[in-house]
Write a protein that holds these residues in place. Structure first.
Motif, short mmCIF file in Angstrom:
data_model
loop_
_atom_site.label_atom_id
_atom_site.label_comp_id
_atom_site.label_asym_id
_atom_site.label_seq_id
_atom_site.Cartn_x
_atom_site.Cartn_y
_atom_site.Cartn_z
N GLY A 185 0.79 -1.26 -0.02
CA GLY A 185 -0.03 -0.07 0.16
C GLY A 185 0.86 1.29 -0.10
N CYS A 223 -0.25 4.17 4.86
CA CYS A 223 -1.35 3.44 4.77
C CYS A 223 -1.75 2.43 5.93
N LYS A 270 0.55 -0.31 7.03
CA LYS A 270 0.95 -1.66 6.94
C LYS A 270 1.81 -1.88 8.04
N ILE A 299 -4.02 -5.28 0.22
CA ILE A 299 -3.46 -3.95 -0.11
C ILE A 299 -4.17 -2.92 0.89
N LEU A 300 -3.56 -2.27 1.37
CA LEU A 300 -4.25 -1.29 2.23
C LEU A 300 -4.20 0.17 1.71
N ALA A 301 -5.21 0.96 1.74
CA ALA A 301 -5.09 2.37 1.30
C ALA A 301 -6.34 2.96 1.75
N ALA A 337 -8.26 -2.43 0.76
CA ALA A 337 -8.70 -2.12 -0.41
C ALA A 337 -8.75 -3.40 -1.26
N VAL A 352 -5.25 2.39 -6.55
CA VAL A 352 -4.42 2.75 -5.53
C VAL A 352 -3.32 3.69 -5.60
#
Lengths: 341, 251
Positions: free
Chosen positions: B34, B38, B40, B208-210, B215, B232
């Motif tokens: 990400g 974000c 992580k 996926i972090l966003a 996300a 992203v």
């Protein structure tokens, strides 16, 4: 895998040699400290005095009442301050930290001054008051550091600020109660002249207990040196352990200050010298510091009473004059060949 | 297995992410990716007990984290932080610290601890470094020393925060090989990684972090076809088939 040693490997044998040398040095400087002074005694006189319960000859009286308390005081204060410095540097992972830099010494000094001003003659309470003063100031510095993001330089700056406030406090107490610290300049500089057994005796118990605790917490100290995140991820309650270890360091420094005055330098340079000799591992570093601190203070105290006989310098002055250049020499000599980051 | 349920975490009462649910499955390499900031690293730190959980829960083998002591969670999940102290101690001593959660005061190592540490050093390819001092080592060697410590912790889950940062390409690939080997032993391996192409090629799943939330979560194939990376990061991820499978690149 089978120890294919290269030049960069530090073998165990020289390490044993370092400790043996340190132990012999401690013993030798203790013996010299008993023998030498305005009136020098022979080794035989010292030994016979030590094995006598009552002082018979003049030599016995010098050895037992003038020299022995001072020798014991040097060993006690030197070990306590050096180990205190090593613990503080480890806990705060800051090579600049030392009992005098982060306000521990001046906190102990202020508490001792207040204690003497209000309860003159309460010698037994002195180390405990000094411990409380040291603890409060170290916690204050820790609090400031955590509030401001705990960067290494903020910690030192906070400590310097606290130190100067506390030192002003000591001056204020002495101004209002001039008798509070008899021999004030000696206290300020640090001196072991005229020490009797009654003064360091209560402090000795505090120092011994704190040393035992420090030696049993070497793993915890090592984990804190790996960084807060690593320490916590290994299951150490890092916040609590930091405070406990700082309390141990405060007890050591406080006890030393209660009878030896504000001896600053030992707590900074002895740990650094020992780190260069034995590495950062606390299991090895702390005993090394205990012996190294004792040797440094014994020799400096010896120099302070021998150099300008029959006049005597407070040991704090000799310590800075001898310790400072020696430390600088060590820094220069070891600059090459170390890849530290 | 570690299960994360509706987790929110952050700093100074401000949530960096919220409502994240994720499992760290044994036998799997999971990559957290990400944009910067974000969360992580915060996610891994929350699981490692370094940062507090604001809401939601983390289950260790079905037991909620607050019911376990820090030492009990340290026996279940090892964490290699991004920033580490570099004390002047030997690599073996460093690895021995990994046994800390298993020792009670005053921390005396048992024979089995030494055996486990020797095995961990061997496993991390650090046996030859055992008596070297950590500050003398190169970046890649230090990585192996830290890995040995994490392995000595003997946990089912191993979390690494950007283990490939500052490493050359050969060492980056070596880290991913080790991750794969650990997963094939039945461990859950969770890695924060910035190199998306490496992640797409080597991970079993990607999270996926966003924008403060999860996300997307899925196998590289699903992540690629969903187009979430492009959305992203504001880039366009492409791939080409080669003899050694898909290779990913940014157009």
């Amino acid at each position: 895998m089978k120890n294919s040693q290269t030049s960069s490997i530090r073998p165990e044998r020289p390490l044993a040699r370092v400790y043996l040398t340190l132990a012999l040095l401690t013993l030798a400087s203790a013996v010299l400290s008993l023998m030498l002074g305005p009136v020098s005694l022979s080794p035989g006189e010292v030994i016979s005095a030590l094995f006598r319960a009552e002082a018979v000859t003049a030599a016995d009286r010098i050895a037992l009442y003038a020299r022995l308390p001072r020798t014991c005081g040097c060993i006690l204060a030197g070990s306590a301050l050096a180990v205190s410095g090593a613990v503080i540097q480890g806990v705060l992972s800051n090579p600049l930290a030392a009992p005098n830099v982060i306000g521990v010494n001046s906190g102990a000094g202020l508490a001792a001054a207040v204690c003497c001003a209000f309860f003159p003659g309460a010698y037994a309470a002195l180390p405990f008051a000094a411990f409380l003063g040291a603890l409060l100031s170290v916690l204050l510095v820790l609090l400031i550091a955590e509030r401001t993001g705990a960067s290494k330089i903020t910690l030192v700056l906070g400590g310097v600020a606290i130190s100067s406030v506390l030192a002003a406090g000591v001056d204020a107490v002495v101004t209002f109660v001039p008798d509070a610290l008899a021999g004030y300049s000696d206290f300020r500089i640090g001196s072991l002249a005229g020490l009797t057994m009654s003064k360091p005796a209560p402090a000795a118990w505090v120092v011994l207990a704190a040393l035992a605790l420090a030696f049993s917490l070497t793993h915890e100290l090592d984990l804190l040196m790996l960084g807060r995140d690593t320490a916590r991820s290994l299951g150490l309650r890092a916040g609590r352990m930091r405070i406990l270890l700082l309390a141990v360091a405060a007890a050591l420094a406080g006890a030393a200050v209660s009878f030896a005055g504000l001896l600053g330098f030992v707590g900074l340079i002895v740990p650094h010298i020992m780190r260069r000799l034995v590495g950062d591992e606390s299991r090895l570093l702390l005993p090394g510091c205990a012996m190294g601190g004792a040797v440094m203070l014994l020799l400096c105290d010896l120099a302070s009473r021998m150099l300008f006989r029959p006049y005597e310098l407070p040991v704090g002055i000799t310590l800075s004059f001898i310790g400072g250049p020696f430390f600088i020499w060590l820094l220069l000599r070891q600059r090459k060949g170390r890849t530290h980051d | 297995m570690i299960e994360i349920r509706q987790l929110s975490a952050g700093y100074n009462g401000q949530a960096v992410f919220s409502g994240v649910s994720l499992d760290f499955r044994p036998g799997e390499v999971l990559v957290l990716a990400g944009p910067n900031g974000c969360g992580k690293s915060t996610l891994l730190k929350a699981v490692a007990g370094i940062e507090p959980v604001m809401s939601g829960e983390i289950l260790f083998d079905g037991v909620p984290m607050p019911r376990l002591s820090p030492r009990e969670t340290a026996k279940k999940a090892a964490y290699m932080p991004q920033e580490r102290g570099v004390p002047s101690i030997s690599v073996r001593r460093m690895a021995l610290h990994g046994r800390f959660p298993y020792l009670s005061y005053p921390r005396r190592y048992r024979t089995e601890d030494y055996d486990i540490v020797d095995a961990a050093l061997e496993r991390a390819d650090a046996s030859g470094l055992a008596s070297r001092l950590v500050p003398e080592l190169s970046g890649g060697q230090r990585q192996r020393a830290y890995l040995a410590m994490a392995l000595a912790q003997d946990t089912q889950t191993v979390m690494m925060d950007e283990p490939t940062a500052f490493l050359d390409i050969r060492h980056q690939l070596a880290v991913m090989d080790t991750a794969r080997a650990l997963a094939s032993e039945g461990r859950a391996v969770v890695i924060v990684l910035h190199d998306l192409c490496l992640a797409m090629k080597r991970a079993d799943r990607l999270a996926i972090l966003a924008d403060g939330a999860l996300a997307a979560l899925g196998a590289p194939e699903e992540i690629f076809t969903s187009g979430v990376v492009d959305r992203v990061f504001g880039v366009s991820l492409r791939r080409v088939e080669t003899d050694s499978g898909w290779q990913y690149y940014f157009a």
